[in-house]
Design a protein around this motif. Structure first.
Motif, PDB file in Angstrom:
ATOM      1  N   ASP A  61       0.846  -1.183   0.000  1.00 46.68           N
ATOM      2  CA  ASP A  61       0.000   0.000   0.000  1.00 46.68           C
ATOM      3  C   ASP A  61       0.884   1.238   0.000  1.00 46.68           C
ATOM      4  O   ASP A  61       2.058   1.172   0.372  1.00 46.68           O
ATOM      5  CB  ASP A  61      -0.912   0.002   1.232  1.00 46.68           C
ATOM      6  N   GLY A  62       0.312   2.360  -0.404  1.00 47.19           N
ATOM      7  CA  GLY A  62       1.063   3.611  -0.412  1.00 47.19           C
ATOM      8  C   GLY A  62       0.878   4.361   0.890  1.00 47.19           C
ATOM      9  O   GLY A  62       0.092   3.976   1.759  1.00 47.19           O
ATOM     10  N   ARG A  63       1.616   5.466   1.007  1.00 47.28           N
ATOM     11  CA  ARG A  63       1.540   6.285   2.220  1.00 47.28           C
ATOM     12  C   ARG A  63       0.267   7.098   2.279  1.00 47.28           C
ATOM     13  O   ARG A  63      -0.145   7.541   3.342  1.00 47.28           O
ATOM     14  CB  ARG A  63       2.743   7.226   2.298  1.00 47.28           C
ATOM     15  N   GLY A  64      -0.340   7.347   1.137  1.00 50.68           N
ATOM     16  CA  GLY A  64      -1.569   8.126   1.101  1.00 50.68           C
ATOM     17  C   GLY A  64      -1.294   9.612   0.972  1.00 50.68           C
ATOM     18  O   GLY A  64      -0.171  10.076   1.127  1.00 50.68           O
ATOM     19  N   LEU A  65      -2.329  10.330   0.701  1.00 48.29           N
ATOM     20  CA  LEU A  65      -2.251  11.770   0.527  1.00 48.29           C
ATOM     21  C   LEU A  65      -2.139  12.440   1.889  1.00 48.29           C
ATOM     22  O   LEU A  65      -2.816  12.048   2.847  1.00 48.29           O
ATOM     23  CB  LEU A  65      -3.504  12.249  -0.212  1.00 48.29           C
ATOM     24  N   ASN A  66      -1.296  13.424   1.984  1.00 49.62           N
ATOM     25  CA  ASN A  66      -1.145  14.205   3.209  1.00 49.62           C
ATOM     26  C   ASN A  66      -2.536  14.641   3.678  1.00 49.62           C
ATOM     27  O   ASN A  66      -3.310  15.181   2.881  1.00 49.62           O
ATOM     28  CB  ASN A  66      -0.262  15.421   2.894  1.00 49.62           C
ATOM     29  N   PRO A  67      -2.882  14.429   4.949  1.00 50.78           N
ATOM     30  CA  PRO A  67      -4.227  14.792   5.431  1.00 50.78           C
ATOM     31  C   PRO A  67      -4.578  16.260   5.198  1.00 50.78           C
ATOM     32  O   PRO A  67      -5.740  16.601   4.994  1.00 50.78           O
ATOM     33  CB  PRO A  67      -4.179  14.471   6.926  1.00 50.78           C
TER      34      PRO A  67
END
Length: 187
Positions: A123-129
Motif C-alpha cells: 500500500d502507499g503512504r496516502g495523501l497528506n491529510p
C-alpha cells in the motif's frame, strides 16, 4: 503548419500520453511507481486520487508541462490568419518553455514522476491529510491554468518583437488569452 508548429502538436501528444500513464498508475494503485506510493493509498477516495496527480513536485511538473503544451497547441490551432507569420515564433517560445519543464523532470535527480522503487509495497503512504480537502481538487488546476495561460500572450509578445510587429493588432489578438488566464486565476 510549419515543422516547428507540428512539433507543438507532437510535444502535446507525448505529454498527454505521459499524463495518461501517470493517471493509470494512480488509479490502478501501481505502488512500484515511487510517486504513486508516496501520494496515494488503497483507501484514498477516487476524488482525492485525482488531486494526487499534482500533490507532489513530480506530478506538478508533469501537470505544468501538459497544460503548457495544450495552451501552445491551442495557440497554433486558433490563431487568426493575420498572425500566421508569427506562429513559428510562438510555437518555438511555447515549446522552449515546455521543454524546460520536461528537462527538469528528465535530468533532475528528484523530479521524475515515473521513478520505480526497488520493491513494490502493499500500500502507499496516502495523501497528506492537509491536502485531503475538496479545494485541493480544484485550486491547483485553476492556478496552473491561470499561470500557464499567460505563456501564450508572452509568446506572442516575444514573437511580435522578433517579427517587428510592435503594433496594437497583436495585443487585440492576445486579449482573449489574457482574459482566459485571468479568469482561471480569479476562480
Amino acid at each position: 503548419a510549419t515543422a516547428i508548429g507540428r512539433s507543438s502538436y507532437a510535444l502535446c501528444a507525448a505529454l498527454l500520453v505521459a499524463a495518461a500513464a501517470l493517471w493509470k498508475g494512480i488509479f490502478t494503485h501501481d505502488f512500484n511507481i515511487e510517486y504513486v506510493a508516496a501520494y496515494t493509498s488503497r483507501n484514498l477516495p477516487d476524488y482525492y486520487l485525482i488531486s494526487a496527480f499534482w500533490a507532489g513536485q513530480k506530478g506538478s511538473l508533469l501537470f505544468w508541462a501538459v497544460v503548457l503544451s495544450i495552451f501552445g497547441t491551442l495557440a497554433q490551432a486558433l490563431t487568426s490568419q493575420r498572425f500566421r507569420a508569427m506562429l513559428p515564433y510562438v510555437a518555438g517560445i511555447a515549446n522552449v518553455v515546455t521543454i524546460f519543464f520536461v528537462a527538469v523532470m528528465l535530468f533532475a535527480d528528484t523530479a521524475n514522476p515515473f521513478e520505480r522503487l526497488p520493491f513494490t509495497p502493499d500500500d502507499g503512504r496516502g495523501l497528506n491529510p492537509q491536502l485531503q480537502n475538496p479545494g485541493m481538487i480544484i485550486h491547483p488546476p485553476m492556478l496552473y491554468l491561470g499561470y500557464v495561460g499567460f505563456s501564450v500572450p508572452f509568446a506572442f509578445a516575444i514573437a511580435a518583437l522578433l517579427e517587428g510587429r510592435v503594433d496594437a493588432q497583436w495585443l487585440r489578438w492576445t486579449r482573449p488569452w489574457t482574459n482566459v488566464a485571468w479568469g482561471f486565476l480569479t476562480l
